[in-house]
Write an enzyme that holds these catalytic residues in place. Structure first.
Site, mmCIF file in Angstrom:
data_model
loop_
_atom_site.group_PDB
_atom_site.id
_atom_site.type_symbol
_atom_site.label_atom_id
_atom_site.label_comp_id
_atom_site.label_asym_id
_atom_site.label_seq_id
_atom_site.Cartn_x
_atom_site.Cartn_y
_atom_site.Cartn_z
ATOM 1 N N MET A 35 13.268 9.606 3.009
ATOM 2 C CA MET A 35 12.626 9.477 1.697
ATOM 3 C C MET A 35 11.107 9.340 1.893
ATOM 4 S SD MET A 35 15.239 7.027 -0.430
ATOM 5 C CE MET A 35 14.260 7.046 -1.933
ATOM 6 N N LYS A 39 9.390 15.985 0.811
ATOM 7 C CA LYS A 39 10.342 17.107 0.702
ATOM 8 C C LYS A 39 10.195 17.808 -0.654
ATOM 9 C CE LYS A 39 13.963 14.467 1.303
ATOM 10 N NZ LYS A 39 13.223 13.191 1.318
ATOM 11 N N THR A 40 10.166 16.997 -1.733
ATOM 12 C CA THR A 40 10.044 17.588 -3.069
ATOM 13 C C THR A 40 8.673 18.249 -3.228
ATOM 14 O OG1 THR A 40 11.541 15.899 -3.918
ATOM 15 C CG2 THR A 40 10.247 17.098 -5.550
ATOM 16 N N GLU A 111 17.373 17.311 -3.876
ATOM 17 C CA GLU A 111 18.414 16.283 -3.726
ATOM 18 C C GLU A 111 19.724 16.934 -3.263
ATOM 19 O OE1 GLU A 111 17.369 13.318 -3.801
ATOM 20 O OE2 GLU A 111 15.510 13.605 -4.905
ATOM 21 N N CYS A 170 4.157 -0.186 9.991
ATOM 22 C CA CYS A 170 3.128 -0.042 11.030
ATOM 23 C C CYS A 170 2.292 1.227 10.892
ATOM 24 C CB CYS A 170 3.771 -0.084 12.413
ATOM 25 S SG CYS A 170 4.781 1.370 12.756
HETATM 26 N N1 ADP Z 1 6.513 4.069 0.698
HETATM 27 C C1 ADP Z 1 6.167 4.839 -0.349
HETATM 28 N N2 ADP Z 1 6.404 4.438 -1.611
HETATM 29 C C2 ADP Z 1 6.084 5.222 -2.670
HETATM 30 N N3 ADP Z 1 5.508 6.446 -2.551
HETATM 31 C C3 ADP Z 1 5.243 6.882 -1.329
HETATM 32 C C4 ADP Z 1 5.566 6.097 -0.160
HETATM 33 N N4 ADP Z 1 5.201 6.806 0.917
HETATM 34 C C5 ADP Z 1 4.665 7.975 0.446
HETATM 35 N N5 ADP Z 1 4.690 8.005 -0.889
HETATM 36 C C6 ADP Z 1 4.214 9.108 -1.769
HETATM 37 O O1 ADP Z 1 5.273 10.009 -1.939
HETATM 38 C C7 ADP Z 1 4.789 11.329 -1.777
HETATM 39 C C8 ADP Z 1 5.929 12.241 -1.356
HETATM 40 O O2 ADP Z 1 6.826 12.315 -2.446
HETATM 41 P P1 ADP Z 1 8.027 13.323 -2.466
HETATM 42 O O3 ADP Z 1 7.543 14.722 -2.233
HETATM 43 O O4 ADP Z 1 8.762 13.052 -3.744
HETATM 44 O O5 ADP Z 1 8.882 12.846 -1.185
HETATM 45 P P2 ADP Z 1 10.431 13.026 -0.868
HETATM 46 O O6 ADP Z 1 10.970 14.120 -1.747
HETATM 47 O O7 ADP Z 1 10.504 13.386 0.596
HETATM 48 O O8 ADP Z 1 11.070 11.685 -1.124
HETATM 49 C C9 ADP Z 1 3.714 11.181 -0.730
HETATM 50 O O9 ADP Z 1 2.785 12.228 -0.803
HETATM 51 C C10 ADP Z 1 3.077 9.853 -1.111
HETATM 52 O O10 ADP Z 1 2.068 10.030 -2.093
HETATM 53 C C1 LIG Z 2 18.750 6.852 2.091
HETATM 54 C C2 LIG Z 2 19.601 7.029 0.882
HETATM 55 C C3 LIG Z 2 19.068 7.523 -0.297
HETATM 56 N N1 LIG Z 2 19.838 7.682 -1.387
HETATM 57 C C4 LIG Z 2 19.249 8.198 -2.637
HETATM 58 C C5 LIG Z 2 18.007 7.479 -3.081
HETATM 59 C C6 LIG Z 2 17.260 8.519 -3.870
HETATM 60 O O1 LIG Z 2 17.779 8.477 -5.205
HETATM 61 C C7 LIG Z 2 17.665 9.830 -3.196
HETATM 62 C C8 LIG Z 2 16.626 10.355 -2.239
HETATM 63 O O2 LIG Z 2 15.475 10.759 -2.929
HETATM 64 P P1 LIG Z 2 14.164 11.361 -2.240
HETATM 65 O O3 LIG Z 2 13.757 12.469 -3.171
HETATM 66 O O4 LIG Z 2 14.493 11.855 -0.873
HETATM 67 O O5 LIG Z 2 13.148 10.274 -2.212
HETATM 68 O O6 LIG Z 2 18.851 9.542 -2.453
HETATM 69 C C9 LIG Z 2 21.184 7.372 -1.353
HETATM 70 O O7 LIG Z 2 21.906 7.552 -2.348
HETATM 71 N N2 LIG Z 2 21.731 6.870 -0.197
HETATM 72 C C10 LIG Z 2 20.984 6.691 0.925
HETATM 73 O O8 LIG Z 2 21.552 6.227 1.967
#
Ligand code: ADP
Ligand SMILES: Cc1cn([C@H]2C[C@H](O)[C@@H](COP(=O)(O)O)O2)c(=O)[nH]c1=O
Length: 234
Positions: A35, A39-40, A111, A170
């Protein structure tokens, strides 16, 4: 020379003459990572670039993900794009319409870990229907087990990209997602209230801390129950 000409001629006469054999060849691109790895964001960037190149696109996300919006995919930093939220991928063609599906060049899936029929959908869309499919999802769950069917798509994929986040503790590269709560079910829709990206060291330490906290809470519960049994006996 003559023999190679004969073999290629016989090869082409063996090819199926169905419409799908004449379609442009499809592609599958897989984007994984923990997460908050982007990715999105990466999926959106690729979709926008396909649109700029004049290709027709659609994005699907799992209807289980109702965090930020129902009919849009939304990144953790707020970027948005309209999408179709579906419980499964097999309903996409019927929901989108046959004619519209035929005209589609690119399908984005966000997702992806929540779609059980991911493999079959990607296979058909790319191999038979000539679509470019861009899939984004978690490769692992909070226990670092393979999540849903995402990894099953690797053998189908033209490219696989594993993104990393920043460890919240970290700042090093984060490969894993730590769940901060005691919930045990695999699927738990949430954001930074429940999850954080971590490096290997902090994933392992974090699990130790969470396990320790859990056993302290359990022992308090047991003591509490014993106390109330004694109290009710007195
Ligand atoms: N710990 C965090 N909590 C909230 N937002 C974060 C965190 N780390 C990074 N981000 C933000 O989330 C963005 C990535 O979002 P997104 O593309 O939705 O990621 P993913 O789909 O992989 O979960 C990063 O560019 C940053 O601005
Ligand atoms: C690790 C983990 C995540 N999920 C859920 C939590 C969020 O709703 C999505 C991941 O969203 P993102 O776009 O990659 O930030 O998945 C879960 O259901 N179970 C898990 O173990």
């Amino acid at each position: 020379m003559a023999s190679s000409f004969r073999s290629s001629a016989s090869l082409s006469s063996n090819l199926p003459s169905s419409a799908s054999a004449h379609r442009a060849s499809g592609e599958v691109h897989l984007i994984v990572g923990p997460m908050f790895a982007g990715k999105t964001t990466s999926l959106l960037r690729r979709i926008k670039s396909e649109t700029n190149n004049g290709r027709s696109v659609a994005i699907i996300k799992s209807s289980k993900d109702n965090r930020y919006a129902i009919d849009s995919i939304v990144t953790h930093d707020g970027a948005k794009f309209p999408c179709l939220a579906l419980p499964d991928l097999s309903s996409f063609r019927q929901k989108f319409g046959d004619d519209a599906y035929e005209k589609l060049d690119v399908i984005g899936i966000d997702e992806a870990q929540f779609f059980e029929d991911l493999y079959d959908f990607c296979l058909k869309a790319a191999d038979h229907d000539g679509k470019t499919v861009i899939v984004a999802g978690l490769d692992g769950d909070y226990l670092r087990r393979s999540f849903g069917s995402v990894l099953d798509v690797v053998p189908l994929a033209d490219t696989v990209t594993k993104l990393t986040a920043r460890c919240e503790l970290c700042g090093k590269r984060a490969f894993f997602t730590l769940r901060k709560t005691e919930d045990k079910q695999t699927e738990l829709i949430a954001g930074s209230d429940v999850y954080m990206p971590v490096c290997r060291q902090h994933y392992v330490n974090g699990q130790v801390v969470i396990e320790a906290a859990r056993s302290v809470i359990e022992s308090h519960k047991v003591k509490g129950e014993a106390y109330s049994e004694v109290a009710s006996a007195v």
